[in-house]
Design a protein around this motif. Structure first.
Motif, short mmCIF file in Angstrom:
data_model
loop_
_atom_site.label_atom_id
_atom_site.label_comp_id
_atom_site.label_asym_id
_atom_site.label_seq_id
_atom_site.Cartn_x
_atom_site.Cartn_y
_atom_site.Cartn_z
N SER A 1 10.08 -8.72 6.09
CA SER A 1 9.25 -9.89 6.32
C SER A 1 8.57 -10.24 5.01
O SER A 1 8.55 -9.42 4.08
CB SER A 1 8.21 -9.62 7.42
OG SER A 1 7.28 -8.65 7.01
N ALA A 2 8.00 -11.45 4.97
CA ALA A 2 7.43 -11.93 3.71
C ALA A 2 6.00 -11.45 3.48
O ALA A 2 5.47 -11.67 2.40
CB ALA A 2 7.46 -13.46 3.70
N ARG A 3 5.39 -10.82 4.45
CA ARG A 3 4.00 -10.40 4.27
C ARG A 3 3.92 -9.22 3.31
O ARG A 3 4.88 -8.46 3.16
CB ARG A 3 3.38 -10.05 5.62
CG ARG A 3 4.03 -8.86 6.31
CD ARG A 3 3.37 -8.61 7.68
NE ARG A 3 3.91 -7.41 8.31
CZ ARG A 3 4.98 -7.38 9.06
NH1 ARG A 3 5.67 -8.50 9.26
NH2 ARG A 3 5.39 -6.25 9.62
N PRO A 4 2.79 -9.01 2.67
CA PRO A 4 2.69 -7.95 1.64
C PRO A 4 2.55 -6.55 2.20
O PRO A 4 2.77 -5.58 1.46
CB PRO A 4 1.45 -8.35 0.84
CG PRO A 4 0.62 -9.13 1.83
CD PRO A 4 1.59 -9.87 2.68
N TYR A 5 2.14 -6.43 3.48
CA TYR A 5 1.95 -5.11 4.05
C TYR A 5 2.89 -4.90 5.23
O TYR A 5 3.23 -5.85 5.95
CB TYR A 5 0.50 -4.91 4.52
CG TYR A 5 -0.51 -5.00 3.40
CD1 TYR A 5 -0.84 -3.88 2.64
CD2 TYR A 5 -1.14 -6.21 3.11
CE1 TYR A 5 -1.76 -3.97 1.60
CE2 TYR A 5 -2.07 -6.31 2.08
CZ TYR A 5 -2.37 -5.18 1.32
OH TYR A 5 -3.27 -5.27 0.30
N LEU B 1 0.81 -1.21 0.00
CA LEU B 1 0.00 0.00 0.00
C LEU B 1 0.84 1.26 0.00
O LEU B 1 0.71 2.11 -0.87
CB LEU B 1 -0.94 0.01 1.21
CG LEU B 1 -1.84 1.25 1.31
CD1 LEU B 1 -2.85 1.25 0.18
CD2 LEU B 1 -2.56 1.28 2.66
N CYS B 2 1.77 1.37 1.00
CA CYS B 2 2.50 2.62 1.15
C CYS B 2 3.94 2.56 0.65
O CYS B 2 4.63 3.58 0.59
CB CYS B 2 2.50 3.07 2.61
SG CYS B 2 3.53 2.04 3.69
N GLY B 3 4.41 1.37 0.34
CA GLY B 3 5.76 1.25 -0.18
C GLY B 3 6.85 1.29 0.86
O GLY B 3 8.04 1.28 0.52
N ALA B 4 6.49 1.30 2.15
CA ALA B 4 7.50 1.34 3.20
C ALA B 4 8.28 0.02 3.24
O ALA B 4 7.70 -1.06 3.07
CB ALA B 4 6.85 1.58 4.55
#
Length: 301
Positions: A269-273, A262-265
């Motif tokens: 970790s392997a999670r998308p967010y 979402l924010c590109g931060a």
């Protein structure tokens, strides 16, 4: 010459008719006691409480807003009338309660203070009540007698919601056993019906780390060794504030940090967010981290 009797205003009739809970009736009764509402259905329209009740209006208003809707009360008094009549009066109050917790608290507090309690409901009915005023030594006024359906219909004629609420509620009377002035009853009412003021909910921080862009906040842990942005004044995440914070590199992907969908931060970790905040903001619902328990947000006390 015709004497025009006072009537309840149309606006106030609508207020009382719109009451759908006992709390609504309690708020309106408190407003009537305080002079903010001129009329109450069970009393003479456009007349407020008696002069002897005025010193106790603040406590009675608290009680009504706290779940005990009073319909009658009097202070303790000892006096002699102009005609030589001797009056002896006990402090007393009667009203309606639907909340079982408020009811039990009132009963327990009153009994612990040595006050007399009369409970009327489907299982308890009192025909005689307790004499609370004596005129020359003889009973003159009684509190605590069960108000039956006929009594309630007279009191609340034209107000079907209120009538239904009062019919279903417990009728509770509390009387000081001693005649004359005494603060016990009023202390009990204030103690038993004062509702705690809830702490305002703290808004969740919304800033991102000004150094690395981490968007996790104090109650939504990154789960990679950083606790997110915990200092709003500094506006940096704990990993950037304190270089000694060790990131869990085991979740690194190809030696490069992942980027939040979402924010590109960046986050390791392997999670998308990068955080639950971004997951929810993206409309995907709460995220679950493998092997970690996701903390919940702040709750109101």
């Amino acid at each position: 010459m015709k004497i025009r009797l006072p009537w309840m205003s149309r606006a106030e009739r609508q207020l009382w008719r719109a009451a759908s809970t006992l709390d609504d009736l309690g708020e309106l009764t408190a407003a009537w006691l305080e002079g903010k509402v001129q009329s109450q259905p069970a009393w003479q329209p456009r007349f407020g409480p008696d002069d002897e009740t005025l010193p106790h209006v603040p406590v009675l208003a608290i009680a009504n807003r706290g779940g005990y809707v009073t319909n009658a009360s009097q202070p303790g008094r000892l006096h002699t009338g102009a005609d030589g009549t001797e009056w002896r009066q006990r402090a007393a109050v009667e009203g309606f309660v639907s909340d079982s917790i408020v009811l039990q608290r009132l009963i327990d507090t009153a009994e612990q203070a040595g006050l007399d309690v009369v409970l009327n409901d489907a299982d308890h009915r009192t025909k005689d009540g307790i004499p609370v005023t004596l005129r020359n030594g003889k009973p003159h006024t009684t509190f605590g007698r069960t108000l039956g359906p006929g009594d309630l219909k007279v009191m609340w004629r034209g107000f079907p919601n209120a009538l239904s609420l009062m019919t279903d509620a417990h009728q509770l009377t509390i009387v000081d056993p001693d005649f004359g002035p005494n603060a016990r009853l009023w202390d009990v009412l204030a103690h038993a019906t004062t509702r705690p003021t809830p702490h305002p909910s703290a808004p969740a921080p919304t800033v991102v780390c000004t150094s690395c862009g981490c968007s996790a906040i104090g109650w939504s842990i990154c789960a990679d060794g950083c606790s997110g942005v915990t200092d709003q004044a500094d506006s940096r995440c704990t990993a950037c504030i304190n270089p000694s914070v060790l990131i869990n590199w085991s979740k690194e992907i190809d030696d490069q940090p992942n980027e939040c969908a979402l924010c590109g931060a960046p986050h390791y970790s392997a999670r998308p967010y990068c955080s639950t905040v971004c997951k929810i903001a993206d409309g995907s619902g709460p995220v679950e981290f493998p092997g970690a328990t996701e903390p919940s947000g702040p709750t109101r006390a």
